[in-house]
Write a protein that holds these residues in place. Structure first.
Motif, PDB file in Angstrom:
ATOM      1  N   HIS A 272      87.387  58.839  42.240  1.00  0.00           N
ATOM      2  CA  HIS A 272      86.502  57.723  41.854  1.00  0.00           C
ATOM      3  C   HIS A 272      85.042  58.148  41.979  1.00  0.00           C
ATOM      4  CE1 HIS A 272      89.693  54.426  42.927  1.00  0.00           C
ATOM      5  NE2 HIS A 272      90.115  55.298  42.037  1.00  0.00           N
TER       6      HIS A 272
ATOM      7  N   TYR B 135      83.561  57.820  48.423  1.00  0.00           N
ATOM      8  CA  TYR B 135      82.685  56.677  48.717  1.00  0.00           C
ATOM      9  C   TYR B 135      81.818  57.024  49.925  1.00  0.00           C
ATOM     10  CZ  TYR B 135      85.517  54.021  45.444  1.00  0.00           C
ATOM     11  OH  TYR B 135      86.141  53.581  44.308  1.00  0.00           O
TER      12      TYR B 135
ATOM     13  N   ARG C 147      82.746  53.976  58.580  1.00  0.00           N
ATOM     14  CA  ARG C 147      83.982  54.661  58.981  1.00  0.00           C
ATOM     15  C   ARG C 147      83.845  55.177  60.413  1.00  0.00           C
ATOM     16  NH1 ARG C 147      84.378  56.239  53.135  1.00  0.00           N
ATOM     17  NH2 ARG C 147      82.809  57.824  53.556  1.00  0.00           N
TER      18      ARG C 147
ATOM     19  N   PHE D 112      93.005  48.816  50.889  1.00  0.00           N
ATOM     20  CA  PHE D 112      92.225  49.514  49.851  1.00  0.00           C
ATOM     21  C   PHE D 112      91.751  50.857  50.422  1.00  0.00           C
ATOM     22  CE2 PHE D 112      91.496  44.903  49.553  1.00  0.00           C
ATOM     23  CZ  PHE D 112      91.991  44.617  48.288  1.00  0.00           C
ATOM     24  N   CYS D 113      92.713  51.672  50.872  1.00  0.00           N
ATOM     25  CA  CYS D 113      92.365  52.847  51.691  1.00  0.00           C
ATOM     26  C   CYS D 113      91.852  54.028  50.880  1.00  0.00           C
ATOM     27  CB  CYS D 113      93.564  53.266  52.527  1.00  0.00           C
ATOM     28  SG  CYS D 113      94.925  53.960  51.535  1.00  0.00           S
ATOM     29  N   TYR D 114      92.043  54.027  49.544  1.00  0.00           N
ATOM     30  CA  TYR D 114      91.630  55.163  48.698  1.00  0.00           C
ATOM     31  C   TYR D 114      92.163  56.469  49.300  1.00  0.00           C
ATOM     32  CZ  TYR D 114      88.686  58.115  45.716  1.00  0.00           C
ATOM     33  OH  TYR D 114      88.228  59.067  44.829  1.00  0.00           O
TER      34      TYR D 114
ATOM     35  N   PHE E  31      88.747  55.703  56.080  1.00  0.00           N
ATOM     36  CA  PHE E  31      88.786  54.823  57.258  1.00  0.00           C
ATOM     37  C   PHE E  31      90.034  55.128  58.114  1.00  0.00           C
ATOM     38  CE2 PHE E  31      85.875  51.910  54.892  1.00  0.00           C
ATOM     39  CZ  PHE E  31      85.013  51.546  55.921  1.00  0.00           C
TER      40      PHE E  31
ATOM     41  N   ASP F 257      97.138  51.049  49.412  1.00  0.00           N
ATOM     42  CA  ASP F 257      96.375  51.162  48.173  1.00  0.00           C
ATOM     43  C   ASP F 257      97.362  51.037  47.018  1.00  0.00           C
ATOM     44  OD1 ASP F 257      93.305  52.347  47.638  1.00  0.00           O
ATOM     45  OD2 ASP F 257      94.653  52.532  45.917  1.00  0.00           O
ATOM     46  N   SER F 258      96.869  50.577  45.874  1.00  0.00           N
ATOM     47  CA  SER F 258      97.758  50.437  44.711  1.00  0.00           C
ATOM     48  C   SER F 258      97.823  51.737  43.916  1.00  0.00           C
ATOM     49  CB  SER F 258      97.273  49.297  43.815  1.00  0.00           C
ATOM     50  OG  SER F 258      95.933  49.530  43.445  1.00  0.00           O
ATOM     51  N   SER F 259      96.995  52.712  44.264  1.00  0.00           N
ATOM     52  CA  SER F 259      96.958  53.959  43.503  1.00  0.00           C
ATOM     53  C   SER F 259      97.781  55.046  44.177  1.00  0.00           C
ATOM     54  CB  SER F 259      95.494  54.411  43.349  1.00  0.00           C
ATOM     55  OG  SER F 259      95.431  55.799  43.106  1.00  0.00           O
TER      56      SER F 259
ATOM     57  N   ALA G 296     100.951  49.550  47.321  1.00  0.00           N
ATOM     58  CA  ALA G 296     101.188  48.123  47.057  1.00  0.00           C
ATOM     59  C   ALA G 296      99.899  47.444  46.627  1.00  0.00           C
ATOM     60  CB  ALA G 296     101.718  47.438  48.316  1.00  0.00           C
ATOM     61  N   ASP G 297     100.072  46.257  46.054  1.00  0.00           N
ATOM     62  CA  ASP G 297      98.939  45.387  45.775  1.00  0.00           C
ATOM     63  C   ASP G 297      98.587  44.684  47.092  1.00  0.00           C
ATOM     64  OD1 ASP G 297      97.146  43.567  44.629  1.00  0.00           O
ATOM     65  OD2 ASP G 297      98.753  42.137  44.209  1.00  0.00           O
ATOM     66  N   VAL G 298      97.357  44.821  47.515  1.00  0.00           N
ATOM     67  CA  VAL G 298      96.964  44.271  48.819  1.00  0.00           C
ATOM     68  C   VAL G 298      97.211  42.762  48.880  1.00  0.00           C
ATOM     69  CG1 VAL G 298      94.962  43.728  50.277  1.00  0.00           C
ATOM     70  CG2 VAL G 298      95.332  46.077  49.477  1.00  0.00           C
ATOM     71  N   PHE G 299      96.923  42.054  47.802  1.00  0.00           N
ATOM     72  CA  PHE G 299      97.098  40.593  47.793  1.00  0.00           C
ATOM     73  C   PHE G 299      98.548  40.237  48.138  1.00  0.00           C
ATOM     74  CE2 PHE G 299      93.351  41.393  45.356  1.00  0.00           C
ATOM     75  CZ  PHE G 299      92.527  40.299  45.547  1.00  0.00           C
TER      76      PHE G 299
ATOM     77  N   ASP H  56      88.277  46.650  52.250  1.00  0.00           N
ATOM     78  CA  ASP H  56      87.199  47.280  51.469  1.00  0.00           C
ATOM     79  C   ASP H  56      87.603  47.335  49.997  1.00  0.00           C
ATOM     80  OD1 ASP H  56      84.890  48.643  50.756  1.00  0.00           O
ATOM     81  OD2 ASP H  56      85.705  50.610  51.286  1.00  0.00           O
TER      82      ASP H  56
ATOM     83  N   PRO I  57      87.746  46.934  45.747  1.00  0.00           N
ATOM     84  CA  PRO I  57      86.854  47.377  44.668  1.00  0.00           C
ATOM     85  C   PRO I  57      85.931  46.230  44.270  1.00  0.00           C
ATOM     86  CG  PRO I  57      89.037  46.874  43.800  1.00  0.00           C
ATOM     87  CD  PRO I  57      89.128  46.751  45.278  1.00  0.00           C
TER      88      PRO I  57
HETATM   89  N1  SAH Z   1      87.721  52.277  51.677  1.00  0.00           N
HETATM   90  C1  SAH Z   1      87.742  53.396  50.758  1.00  0.00           C
HETATM   91  C2  SAH Z   1      87.196  53.029  49.390  1.00  0.00           C
HETATM   92  C3  SAH Z   1      87.915  51.895  48.715  1.00  0.00           C
HETATM   93  S1  SAH Z   1      87.744  51.900  46.972  1.00  0.00           S
HETATM   94  C4  SAH Z   1      86.974  54.569  51.376  1.00  0.00           C
HETATM   95  O1  SAH Z   1      86.361  54.413  52.441  1.00  0.00           O
HETATM   96  O2  SAH Z   1      86.990  55.658  50.794  1.00  0.00           O
HETATM   97  C5  SAH Z   1      88.854  50.667  46.470  1.00  0.00           C
HETATM   98  C6  SAH Z   1      90.326  51.091  46.428  1.00  0.00           C
HETATM   99  O3  SAH Z   1      91.072  49.916  46.130  1.00  0.00           O
HETATM  100  C7  SAH Z   1      90.733  52.089  45.365  1.00  0.00           C
HETATM  101  O4  SAH Z   1      91.360  53.186  45.972  1.00  0.00           O
HETATM  102  C8  SAH Z   1      91.736  51.348  44.449  1.00  0.00           C
HETATM  103  O5  SAH Z   1      92.820  52.172  44.062  1.00  0.00           O
HETATM  104  C9  SAH Z   1      92.221  50.259  45.360  1.00  0.00           C
HETATM  105  N2  SAH Z   1      92.693  49.008  44.748  1.00  0.00           N
HETATM  106  C10 SAH Z   1      92.135  48.289  43.745  1.00  0.00           C
HETATM  107  N3  SAH Z   1      92.770  47.119  43.566  1.00  0.00           N
HETATM  108  C11 SAH Z   1      93.793  47.099  44.472  1.00  0.00           C
HETATM  109  C12 SAH Z   1      94.804  46.151  44.799  1.00  0.00           C
HETATM  110  N4  SAH Z   1      94.906  44.980  44.164  1.00  0.00           N
HETATM  111  N5  SAH Z   1      95.661  46.452  45.790  1.00  0.00           N
HETATM  112  C13 SAH Z   1      95.572  47.626  46.450  1.00  0.00           C
HETATM  113  N6  SAH Z   1      94.622  48.552  46.205  1.00  0.00           N
HETATM  114  C14 SAH Z   1      93.741  48.295  45.227  1.00  0.00           C
END
Ligand code: SAH
Length: 396
Positions: free
Chosen positions: A199, A204, A211, A227-229, A233, A249-251, A278-281, A300, A302
């Protein structure tokens, strides 16, 4: 040089040294200017206001390089501005010796549309405006001179270039691809950086100080990192002595990189880390149903609101995850929660968190206000530069 003449009364933002001129403020262009060309900006009474990069396709029709109507915009100008930005980083004690560092933070360093991030001896530039695009060579020369870096990679594939009528461009502008994969040390943790595929410019950097703070708070805690990317953290929490760290993370590729990062740090207790795609929600709802609780939760997400127009929908999304975050904390637990949406200001964000705690039926207090690291300065004339805001909240 062509002249951009403003409509009557539209010089106010330039008087306040705001770097953007919107299309609706512009009266006429006298002379010819192509995208990225420097134009002289004049008030409607022909008072000179400064020099700006012209961008005919963009709603931001021009971006000021200088409010000094006499200053030449040339290679020497970029060398000076780049050198000043790099010197600021070198002067701040918390930034000295950092391997991952934002060298140029666009408007806030007097260089609209220019991002430059350093990872060891590699610098990654991202040019997002017509003016920045035009001065690519001067900017890169300035970076090489000011840092002595071995190589510069361009990562100009951000969507916002489309608004300027620019296509994506990526590739090496100075030096050659390194022989070994890039990595940096951040607060004692090693992290691989994928400058071509990650990204932004790969990482980030803005969250570096936050962190580190998480690491200091983690000893003996059950930590949930949403949203751990690539695990920035999460790894700090492990290094800080967390009892367990669950990261979501969803990715898939981001999680794979996060696990590879953990493997780069053999002294960290890998058995305490769990990774969930997974989707965090949804995941937070599932934890709630399962009765799971944590001591420390990081949220954290997006950017939910790129501009104020999206603020309402974004507010709902922030509230949704923050209510769940509060509910999933043990009494006395800590919520570290962020918004990187330009469209959601600090005041609004604080109100969303207050409403979230209330809806969760928990009383809570702010114990720290958090923001971007020191290498992400915010120019006083450009409040938009303060996109990252965070709160550390203790929940009863
Ligand atoms: N905290 C990270 C940066 C987070 S960036 C750091 O310190 O490096 C946001 C992340 O959210 C991305 O990796 C993206 O893949 C993820 N993301 C976006 N939408 C999401 C969702 N609905 N569920 C889970 N992860 C999601």
């Amino acid at each position: 040089m062509a002249q951009l003449i403003l409509l009557p009364g539209k010089e106010r933002s330039a008087f306040k040294h705001h770097p953007w001129l919107f299309a609706g403020s512009v009266g006429r262009l006298e002379g010819r200017a192509r995208p990225g060309d420097t134009v002289e900006v004049l008030a409607d009474n022909l008072r000179p206001l400064g020099r700006a990069a012209y961008s005919p396709k963009s709603q931001i029709r021009a971006r000021f390089w200088t409010f000094d109507a006499e200053e030449s915009i040339d290679d020497a100008f970029f060398k000076r501005r780049v050198a000043a930005a790099v010197a600021l980083r070198q002067s701040l004690p918390e930034l000295r010796g950092q391997q991952g560092l934002r060298l140029i933070h666009a408007e806030s360093d007097g260089l609209p549309g220019v991002i430059a991030d350093q990872y060891g001896d590699t610098v990654v530039v991202q040019l997002t405006s017509a003016g920045a695009d035009k001065w690519r060579n001067a900017i890169v020369a300035g970076l090489v001179k000011a840092t002595g870096c071995a190589r510069v990679y361009e990562r100009s594939d951000s969507d916002v270039r489309g608004l300027e009528g620019l296509g994506p461009t990526t590739g090496w502008l100075h030096g050659e691809a390194p022989k070994t994969p890039l990595s940096i040390d951040e607060n004692g943790v090693r992290l691989a950086i994928d400058i071509a595929g990650g990204h932004k410019t790969g990482f980030y950097l803005d969250q570096r100080e936050n962190r580190a703070l998480l690491g200091q708070l983690s000893a003996g805690k059950d930590v949930l990192n949403c949203f751990c990317y690539t695990g920035g953290f999460s790894l700090q929490a492990l290094a800080g002595g967390a009892k367990s760290v669950l990261s979501i993370d969803s990715s898939g590729p981001a999680l794979a990189q996060a696990q590879a990062n953990l493997a780069l740090n053999p002294t960290l207790p890998a058995e305490r880390a769990q990774w969930q795609e997974a989707d965090v929600f949804q995941a937070l709802r599932d934890f709630r149903k399962a009765g799971k609780l944590f001591d420390l939760i990081v949220l954290d997400p997006p950017k939910f609101a790129p501009s104020a127009a999206h603020a309402d929908r974004a507010a709902k999304a922030y509230k949704d995850i923050n209510i769940l975050g509060c509910r999933l904390l043990k009494p006395g637990g800590l919520l570290m929660t962020y918004s990187c949406s330009g469209g959601v200001g600090l005041e609004m964000f604080q109100k969303i968190i207050a409403d979230s705690a209330l809806d969760a039926g928990r009383s809570a207090r702010i114990v720290r206000r958090l923001s971007g690291a020191a290498d992400h300065p915010v120019a006083l004339n450009f409040p938009e530069g303060e996109y990252l805001k965070g709160l550390l909240v203790q929940v009863d």
